[in-house]
Design a protein around this motif. Structure first.
Motif, PDB file in Angstrom:
ATOM      1  N   HIS A  47     -16.327   7.074   4.777  1.00 47.67           N
ATOM      2  CA  HIS A  47     -15.914   6.053   3.822  1.00 47.67           C
ATOM      3  C   HIS A  47     -16.983   4.992   3.635  1.00 47.67           C
ATOM      4  O   HIS A  47     -17.760   4.689   4.541  1.00 47.67           O
TER       5      HIS A  47
ATOM      6  N   GLN B 260      -0.099   6.050   4.051  1.00 49.43           N
ATOM      7  CA  GLN B 260      -1.445   6.520   4.390  1.00 49.43           C
ATOM      8  C   GLN B 260      -1.442   8.040   4.646  1.00 49.43           C
ATOM      9  O   GLN B 260      -0.651   8.527   5.449  1.00 49.43           O
ATOM     10  N   GLN B 261      -2.318   8.764   3.975  1.00 49.11           N
ATOM     11  CA  GLN B 261      -2.505  10.193   4.245  1.00 49.11           C
ATOM     12  C   GLN B 261      -3.088  10.371   5.648  1.00 49.11           C
ATOM     13  O   GLN B 261      -3.948   9.585   6.068  1.00 49.11           O
TER      14      GLN B 261
ATOM     15  N   VAL C 122     -10.311   3.955   5.036  1.00 50.04           N
ATOM     16  CA  VAL C 122     -10.189   4.951   3.965  1.00 50.04           C
ATOM     17  C   VAL C 122      -9.072   4.549   3.009  1.00 50.04           C
ATOM     18  O   VAL C 122      -8.174   3.788   3.369  1.00 50.04           O
ATOM     19  N   SER C 123      -9.124   5.066   1.788  1.00 49.97           N
ATOM     20  CA  SER C 123      -8.061   4.812   0.823  1.00 49.97           C
ATOM     21  C   SER C 123      -6.799   5.551   1.263  1.00 49.97           C
ATOM     22  O   SER C 123      -6.865   6.437   2.126  1.00 49.97           O
ATOM     23  N   ALA C 124      -5.655   5.222   0.645  1.00 44.54           N
ATOM     24  CA  ALA C 124      -4.384   5.823   1.082  1.00 44.54           C
ATOM     25  C   ALA C 124      -4.390   7.340   0.899  1.00 44.54           C
ATOM     26  O   ALA C 124      -3.813   8.074   1.695  1.00 44.54           O
ATOM     27  N   VAL C 125      -5.010   7.838  -0.166  1.00 41.01           N
ATOM     28  CA  VAL C 125      -5.204   9.289  -0.283  1.00 41.01           C
ATOM     29  C   VAL C 125      -6.694   9.576  -0.429  1.00 41.01           C
ATOM     30  O   VAL C 125      -7.479   8.702  -0.800  1.00 41.01           O
ATOM     31  N   PHE C 126      -7.040  10.802  -0.113  1.00 37.46           N
ATOM     32  CA  PHE C 126      -8.444  11.226  -0.196  1.00 37.46           C
ATOM     33  C   PHE C 126      -8.484  12.745  -0.235  1.00 37.46           C
ATOM     34  O   PHE C 126      -7.495  13.407   0.094  1.00 37.46           O
TER      35      PHE C 126
ATOM     36  N   ARG D   6       0.821  -1.226   0.000  1.00 34.97           N
ATOM     37  CA  ARG D   6       0.000   0.000   0.000  1.00 34.97           C
ATOM     38  C   ARG D   6       0.853   1.272   0.000  1.00 34.97           C
ATOM     39  O   ARG D   6       1.920   1.310   0.620  1.00 34.97           O
ATOM     40  N   PRO D   7       0.373   2.331  -0.651  1.00 38.16           N
ATOM     41  CA  PRO D   7       1.051   3.621  -0.543  1.00 38.16           C
ATOM     42  C   PRO D   7       0.981   4.107   0.903  1.00 38.16           C
ATOM     43  O   PRO D   7       0.165   3.622   1.694  1.00 38.16           O
TER      44      PRO D   7
ATOM     45  N   ARG E 270     -15.701  -1.008   2.114  1.00 35.71           N
ATOM     46  CA  ARG E 270     -14.252  -1.132   2.249  1.00 35.71           C
ATOM     47  C   ARG E 270     -13.901  -1.009   3.733  1.00 35.71           C
ATOM     48  O   ARG E 270     -14.621  -0.361   4.496  1.00 35.71           O
TER      49      ARG E 270
END
Lengths: 163, 384
Positions: free
Chosen positions: A54, A45-46, A61-65, A42-43, A58
């Motif tokens: 979210h 996490q922001q 949260v996704s790595a960026v948002f 995974r990238p 899932r």
């Protein structure tokens, strides 16, 4: 007939013709990684600096948002409710549409609170309408004026009758 | 900075807002040189996409100059002039690895059905878009591409969405040499799909719309046939008739949720919002394609439901192919095509409008005033 000759006047005709362009390729270049599910590298996490809702389809949260316009006010309450339901449910999407409309009223209230009276006509691009569709605009305004006048007259008449 | 600001359906304005900041190590901040209004922005503008929040800035088609980069950015550097694909893609997830850059799983927390898209509501990740002076670009080493020196900026900005989407529409059609391809919609994407259908070897390209000036444009630009559905009783019968009562080999829906042409769809989809917009074009595509044909969908629909003749899909054995364009995958090939003169994207630009007049720009595009095909917004800082 030789198709290349027939379409020689069209620059680039057939340069991407590919007899192997069957469904899926090249839309999807299968790698087999699907079977690893969500276990990719995974990238980073922001960091969460604002409230981000979210999907419950899932785990996180996704790595960026995006962090713009976090949920707030009544529309925010409705959005939080909506995100309790999946993307497959009307209880997700219909409350979101309702929240969007509530948010419009909140936006106007917010403008007024800041001492800004929104110029609705300018925001709707009526300057362009005046420039490029003057007759249409005059027609629209005339029809609106006539309908309003008729409504006022009917209401007055009904009120007088009641008295 | 100056930015477009959404205030509600059919209401936008240009307004000052804080400049974006680096929020993730792989972010870049890009100073926008120009951005387009996309036909799909009109779905937002018309209030059809859920979770479109007041205060958002739209815009997923833009180019600019890199002003700052996060510590994790290796390839891009400050000063690079870049075109930024509309999809936000991590490059690491299973979907990106399959070059499905429009389906990235690490760029949108709010919905799993769609990857992150710049300025396209919170349903697409809640990112601000490029109709502004500055924009935050996540995963800066993955999506953005340094614009080749010899490329016209208008060509570059149209390579961020319109050209790849039109091209992928044709690609997904699985066109075989000599095929008859029908494109529904003569907007920028439909125009590009018609143009690209020839590159795949189409034998006949037909465009259907109801805006005369756009039909005239596509007839010349894409060297195709173009017909006004208002002038026919039933477009499906018309298409059957002109394809020897067989149906088209491939039909492309390049319209999406704002389609006109069917009162029931318009009322339930666009006015009452009982479905995710009007699915008239898709309905016609399914019914006009031959048995065993392919329907390619790039028109944008909302996430709820639409009324489409799914029974006919089964009975006719139709293959439906659809996706958001995978811009990064397609760019190398499309840059070649622009250089070779096979595609001339900038020819579709009809309006260049200062960002300050964004409200007028949206109205001109939405109401199809002044023969508008494709409007470009220029921020004040890019005009100095």
């Amino acid at each position: 007939m030789d198709l290349e000759k027939k379409f020689s006047h069209i620059k680039g005709w057939g340069v991407d013709a590919d007899p192997d362009n069957e469904p899926t390729y090249p839309m999807k270049k299968y790698t087999g990684d699907d079977h690893q599910r969500l276990n990719w590298d995974r990238p980073v996490q922001q960091t969460l600096t604002a409230e981000v809702l979210h999907s419950n389809e899932r785990p996180e949260v996704s790595a960026v948002f995006g962090t713009t316009c976090p949920p707030s006010g009544w529309s925010g309450k409705i959005r939080r409710y909506a995100f309790k339901h999946s993307e497959s449910s009307y209880l997700h999407w219909l409350p979101l549409l309702l929240a969007d409309r509530v948010n419009v009223v909140e936006g106007i209230a917010d403008d007024l609170r800041k001492g800004h009276i929104p110029n609705i006509f300018a925001e709707k691009g009526w300057k362009a309408e005046w420039k490029y569709n003057r007759t249409g605009l005059i027609k629209k305004v005339t029809v609106a004026a006539l309908v309003t006048t008729a409504a006022v007259l009917i209401t007055k008449k009904l009120t007088a009758k009641k008295r | 900075m100056l930015a477009m600001n959404y205030r509600g359906p059919f209401r936008v304005r240009a307004e000052q807002k804080p400049e974006p900041e680096i929020e993730h190590p792989e972010d870049a901040i890009v100073r926008v040189l120009r951005s387009c209004i996309c036909g799909s922005d009109l779905h937002l503008y018309h209030g059809l996409v859920p979770d479109t929040r007041v205060g958002s800035t739209f815009g997923h088609e833009f180019i600019g100059i890199v002003e700052a980069v996060g510590p994790g950015v290796q390839k891009l550097k400050v000063g690079d002039k870049v075109l930024v694909p509309f999809n936000i893609a991590c490059g690491k997830c299973a979907f990106c690895k399959q070059e499905l850059y429009g389906n990235c799983h690490e760029s949108n927390p709010e919905a799993t059905a769609v990857g992150g898209i710049f300025g396209y509501s919170h349903t697409a990740g809640g990112f601000d878009g490029g109709q502004a002076e500055y924009v935050r670009v996540p995963y800066a080493d993955v999506g953005p591409l340094v614009i080749p020196e010899d490329m016209h900026p208008d060509d570059a900005v149209l390579l961020t969405d319109v050209v790849p989407t039109g091209y992928q529409a044709a690609e997904m059609g699985g066109i075989k040499k000599g095929d008859t391809v029908v494109v529904f919609g003569a907007g920028p994407v439909g125009i590009m799909a018609a143009k690209c259908a020839w590159l795949f070897g189409a034998g006949r390209v037909i465009v259907i719309d109801h805006i005369e000036y756009r039909l005239d444009f596509v007839r010349n630009y894409a060297q195709c046939e173009a017909y006004n559905f208002r002038s026919m009783t039933d477009p499906v019968v018309f298409l059957k008739k002109i394809t020897d009562w067989f149906g088209a080999d491939v039909c492309i829906d390049a319209v999406g949720s704002d389609a006109a042409g069917n009162a029931m769809q318009t009322i339930t989809g666009r006015k009452m919002m009982l479905q995710a917009g009007s699915a008239t074009a898709l309905h016609w595509a399914i019914n006009s394609v031959k048995k065993g044909g392919i329907v390619s969908i790039v028109g944008v629909y909302g996430p709820t439901d639409n009324l489409v003749p799914i029974g006919n899909v089964v009975n006719k054995g139709i293959t439906i192919r659809a996706n958001q364009a995978s811009v990064k995958r397609l760019l190398p090939r499309l840059i070649e095509h622009v250089r070779s003169g096979y595609i001339d994207p900038k020819a579709i630009v009809s309006h260049r409008i200062p960002l300050e007049e964004v409200a007028d720009a949206y109205h001109i595009f939405s109401a199809k005033l002044d023969n508008c095909i494709k409007p470009i917004l220029i921020p004040p800082s890019a005009r100095q």
